[in-house]
Structures are given as structure tokens and as C-alpha cells.
Design a protein around this motif. Structure first.
Motif, short mmCIF file in Angstrom:
data_model
loop_
_atom_site.label_atom_id
_atom_site.label_comp_id
_atom_site.label_asym_id
_atom_site.label_seq_id
_atom_site.Cartn_x
_atom_site.Cartn_y
_atom_site.Cartn_z
N ALA A 145 -19.45 -12.00 -34.53
CA ALA A 145 -19.12 -11.75 -35.96
C ALA A 145 -19.93 -12.72 -36.92
CB ALA A 145 -17.59 -12.12 -36.07
N ALA A 146 -20.47 -12.30 -37.96
CA ALA A 146 -21.16 -13.11 -39.02
C ALA A 146 -20.16 -13.15 -40.20
CB ALA A 146 -22.38 -12.45 -39.48
N VAL A 147 -19.79 -14.44 -40.61
CA VAL A 147 -19.14 -14.75 -41.79
C VAL A 147 -19.49 -15.61 -42.92
CG1 VAL A 147 -16.44 -15.63 -42.09
CG2 VAL A 147 -16.90 -14.57 -40.05
N ASP A 148 -19.27 -15.23 -43.83
CA ASP A 148 -19.90 -16.15 -45.14
C ASP A 148 -18.69 -17.02 -45.47
OD1 ASP A 148 -20.78 -17.33 -47.32
OD2 ASP A 148 -21.20 -15.48 -48.50
N ALA A 149 -18.65 -18.27 -44.91
CA ALA A 149 -17.63 -19.03 -45.10
C ALA A 149 -17.91 -20.44 -44.57
CB ALA A 149 -16.09 -18.52 -44.17
N ASP A 150 -17.34 -21.52 -44.87
CA ASP A 150 -17.37 -22.90 -44.21
C ASP A 150 -16.81 -22.59 -42.61
OD1 ASP A 150 -17.26 -25.84 -44.27
OD2 ASP A 150 -15.28 -25.26 -43.12
N PRO A 151 -17.84 -22.99 -41.79
CA PRO A 151 -17.77 -22.84 -40.35
C PRO A 151 -16.30 -23.31 -39.63
CG PRO A 151 -19.75 -24.02 -40.69
CD PRO A 151 -19.01 -23.86 -42.00
N ALA A 152 -15.74 -24.61 -40.25
CA ALA A 152 -14.48 -25.02 -39.82
C ALA A 152 -13.44 -23.88 -40.28
CB ALA A 152 -14.15 -26.42 -40.35
N GLU A 153 -13.43 -23.39 -41.53
CA GLU A 153 -12.51 -22.41 -42.09
C GLU A 153 -12.70 -21.31 -41.51
OE1 GLU A 153 -10.21 -22.78 -44.05
OE2 GLU A 153 -10.42 -24.73 -45.16
N ALA A 154 -13.69 -20.65 -40.94
CA ALA A 154 -14.12 -19.60 -40.16
C ALA A 154 -13.59 -19.57 -39.04
CB ALA A 154 -15.65 -19.02 -40.44
N LEU A 155 -13.66 -20.69 -38.33
CA LEU A 155 -13.20 -20.52 -36.67
C LEU A 155 -11.74 -20.81 -36.77
CD1 LEU A 155 -16.15 -22.73 -35.15
CD2 LEU A 155 -15.85 -20.50 -34.98
N ALA A 156 -11.26 -21.75 -37.69
CA ALA A 156 -9.57 -21.53 -37.74
C ALA A 156 -9.19 -20.34 -37.99
CB ALA A 156 -9.27 -22.67 -38.97
N ARG A 157 -9.93 -19.41 -39.01
CA ARG A 157 -9.17 -18.17 -39.04
C ARG A 157 -9.39 -17.33 -37.99
NH1 ARG A 157 -11.40 -17.78 -43.69
NH2 ARG A 157 -13.21 -16.27 -43.09
N LYS A 158 -10.57 -17.17 -37.44
CA LYS A 158 -10.72 -16.31 -36.09
C LYS A 158 -9.74 -16.93 -34.97
CE LYS A 158 -13.99 -13.60 -37.50
NZ LYS A 158 -14.11 -12.02 -37.09
N GLY A 159 -9.64 -17.99 -35.11
CA GLY A 159 -8.81 -18.69 -33.78
C GLY A 159 -7.22 -18.30 -33.89
N ARG A 160 -6.58 -17.89 -34.98
CA ARG A 160 -5.16 -17.82 -35.44
C ARG A 160 -4.80 -17.10 -34.16
NH1 ARG A 160 -2.63 -18.99 -39.74
NH2 ARG A 160 -3.78 -19.67 -41.61
N ARG A 161 -5.38 -16.01 -33.46
CA ARG A 161 -4.72 -15.25 -32.40
C ARG A 161 -5.27 -15.15 -31.32
NH1 ARG A 161 -4.82 -9.18 -34.35
NH2 ARG A 161 -3.40 -8.96 -32.40
N ALA A 162 -6.40 -16.61 -30.92
CA ALA A 162 -6.98 -16.65 -29.90
C ALA A 162 -6.26 -17.48 -28.91
CB ALA A 162 -8.32 -17.28 -30.18
N ALA A 163 -6.58 -17.30 -27.70
CA ALA A 163 -6.07 -18.28 -26.58
C ALA A 163 -6.80 -19.63 -26.49
CB ALA A 163 -6.30 -17.58 -25.32
#
Length: 286
Positions: free
Chosen positions: A69-87
Motif C-alpha cells: 500500500a502506498a499512502v499520501d499521508a503522514d507516516p504515523a497517521e497512515a500506520l495508525a489508520r492501517k493498524g485499526r484492524r491489525a493484530a
């Protein structure tokens, strides 16, 4: 039911490659897919970096499912959003000391404030992840760190090792009527939790032992030694990973955050940060 996968951030650097290797190991350990995320303003440049990252993972773990996944966002914000449903979310960080560690606004530190799942932080100076050995070191700050205690049990079961308890400098034992707190609280180093003590936190787990059910929440061990910050950092040298709780919205106070922040940049082994409200966010399960 939350989606089960491991998320890792990359930018093509050596530090992020180490984090990526750790994330792949964790995904294999959990038998879940791996998602590699690159947060970058110019999405066109993300392709080669992500392709290289995926090729490295697939060469080492041919059977592992990998998503990019490539995301145009702040890295911390992007990873927090991607991690919402992660283990699990994984990120790399560089070593810092003293005031630099306290003042740093690294991705790892900013992500810790936003994360919805456990966060694994891998430093550039740590051993290659697949060679890491040692116990799970659980750093207890308050008796409210039940989620971190349970997660440390589960992590030890996944690794086939045991939990070693220590208290951080900020831990204060509730003073009961009667004798003074045990002398072990003033011991200079960490100690394995004695087996067969009958304490609720007797959690040494031999290889192959199943993790305790999450509805059996045990209280942190009050007989563990209390370490200074320097002693805590030194104790991480013999650990496979150190686990510490993160208290949101000031619960636990700013001083508790400082211990976690120091571990992020000074620990000699990877750091697992467990949100103190993890059970609530997961509906009582991981």
C-alpha cells in the motif's frame, strides 16, 4: 471480528528493512498476512520501494501472503489508520540517548500515541530479528497494566519462552497494613518469576504451553524487582522483547510516557507497546 494481519511501515531505509524483517517473522508466527505500507507524497516513487520490499519478504517466506500500500499521508497517521484492524503494527526507529530521546518526535513515538493495536518497535542496533533470543521482559508501571501482562503471556507462548517481570522506577506498591514491602522490590536486577508460587501472576511458560485465555486477567506480580531507568535499559540486553503498557489520555500520567519513550530509543531489544485499553477496543479479544 477484526481482520487479522500485521502492518509494517517502510521507506527503503536500513532501519525500515529491519522492521520489515521483524514484521514478516511476526506474520509467519501468527499465520496471518503481511501488509507493507509506504507513506510518501509522490506515490509514483513508491512502486520500486514496495516491490523491493515484497521481493525480500517473499524470498525469505515464500508462503506468506503480502499486500502493498502506498499512502499520501503522514507516516504515523497512515500506520495508525492501517493498524485499526491489525493484530500488530511494526515500525523501525533509530537509537537516541538522553535529552534527544525525550525530545524526539519520531514516527515510533507519534505512532504510539495513535495506535489501536500492539506496536512493535525495532531499532537499528538490535540483532537481526530471526536471531533474537531471550525471555519476554515485562516492565510493569502500575497495577492497572493487566492488558500488557496478558499480552506478555501470549507473546511468550508464541515464542516458546517465559515472562520475566520487573517494575519501572515509577511503580509504587500499595502499602498494606503490617510489614514493609518485600525487599525484592529493591533488588538491583530482574529475576525470573518463581514457578509454583500460587500467585495470580505465575506465568513462566515452557515451550508449547498455550497462552492463558483473555478472560482470565491476572494482576501484575508485586514481588518483582523495581529497577532504575538505566537498570531497565540494561535488562533489555538479555531479553528477546520488552513489553510495556501505554496509558492513553493521560491515564498514568506524563511521567509514565517518559519510560516508554526512553525504551523506544534506548532499549537493546525490540519493544512491544500494548495499549492499556486493548481489551476494550478489541471487545475483550485480540
Amino acid at each position: 471480528m477484526p481482520e487479522r494481519h500485521v502492518v509494517v511501515g517502510t521507506d527503503g531505509s536500513i532501519i525500515s528493512t529491519r522492521a520489515q524483517d521483524a514484521a514478516a517473522e511476526e506474520a509467519v508466527r501468527r499465520s496471518v498476512p503481511l501488509e507493507i505500507v509506504y507513506a510518501v507524497p509522490e506515490l509514483d516513487v513508491a512502486g520500486p520501494v514496495l516491490a523491493t520490499a515484497a521481493a525480500r519478504v517473499r524470498a525469505r517466506h515464500p508462503g506468506l501472503s503480502v499486500r502493498l500500500a502506498a499512502v499520501d499521508a503522514d507516516p504515523a497517521e497512515a500506520l495508525a489508520r492501517k493498524g485499526r484492524r491489525a493484530a500488530l503494527t511494526v515500525v523501525g526507529t533509530r537509537a537516541l540517548g538522553g535529552l534527544a530521546a525525550l525530545a524526539s518526535r519520531s514516527v515510533a513515538r507519534r505512532l504510539m500515541e495513535r495506535i489501536h493495536c500492539p506496536l512493535l518497535v525495532v531499532g537499528a542496533g538490535h540483532l537481526p530479528y530471526h536471531t533474537g533470543a531471550g525471555d519476554v521482559l515485562l516492565a510493569i508501571e502500575t497495577d492497572a497494566d493487566a492488558e500488557a501482562t496478558v499480552y506478555a503471556d501470549e507473546e511468550a507462548a508464541r515464542r516458546g519462552t517465559r515472562v520475566r517481570f520487573v517494575h519501572t522506577p515509577l511503580y509504587r506498591l500499595p502499602v498494606p497494613p503490617g510489614p514493609c514491602p518485600p525487599a525484592a522490590l529493591r533488588a538491583p536486577g530482574g529475576a525470573d518469576l518463581p514457578s509454583g508460587t500460587g500467585l495470580p501472576s505465575d506465568t513462566g511458560l515452557p515451550t508449547g504451553t498455550a497462552a492463558p485465555a483473555r478472560d482470565t486477567v491476572r494482576r501484575p506480580d508485586r514481588t518483582a524487582p523495581r529497577l532504575s531507568l538505566d537498570e531497565l535499559i540494561a535488562a533489555t540486553a538479555d531479553a528477546g522483547v520488552v513489553v510495556i503498557a501505554h496509558h492513553r489520555h493521560g491515564n498514568g500520567g506524563v511521567r509514565h510516557d517518559q519510560t516508554a519513550h526512553a525504551l523506544l530509543h534506548r532499549s537493546r531489544c525490540p519493544v512491544l507497546v500494548v495499549p492499556s485499553d486493548l481489551g476494550t477496543r478489541r471487545g475483550g479479544g485480540l
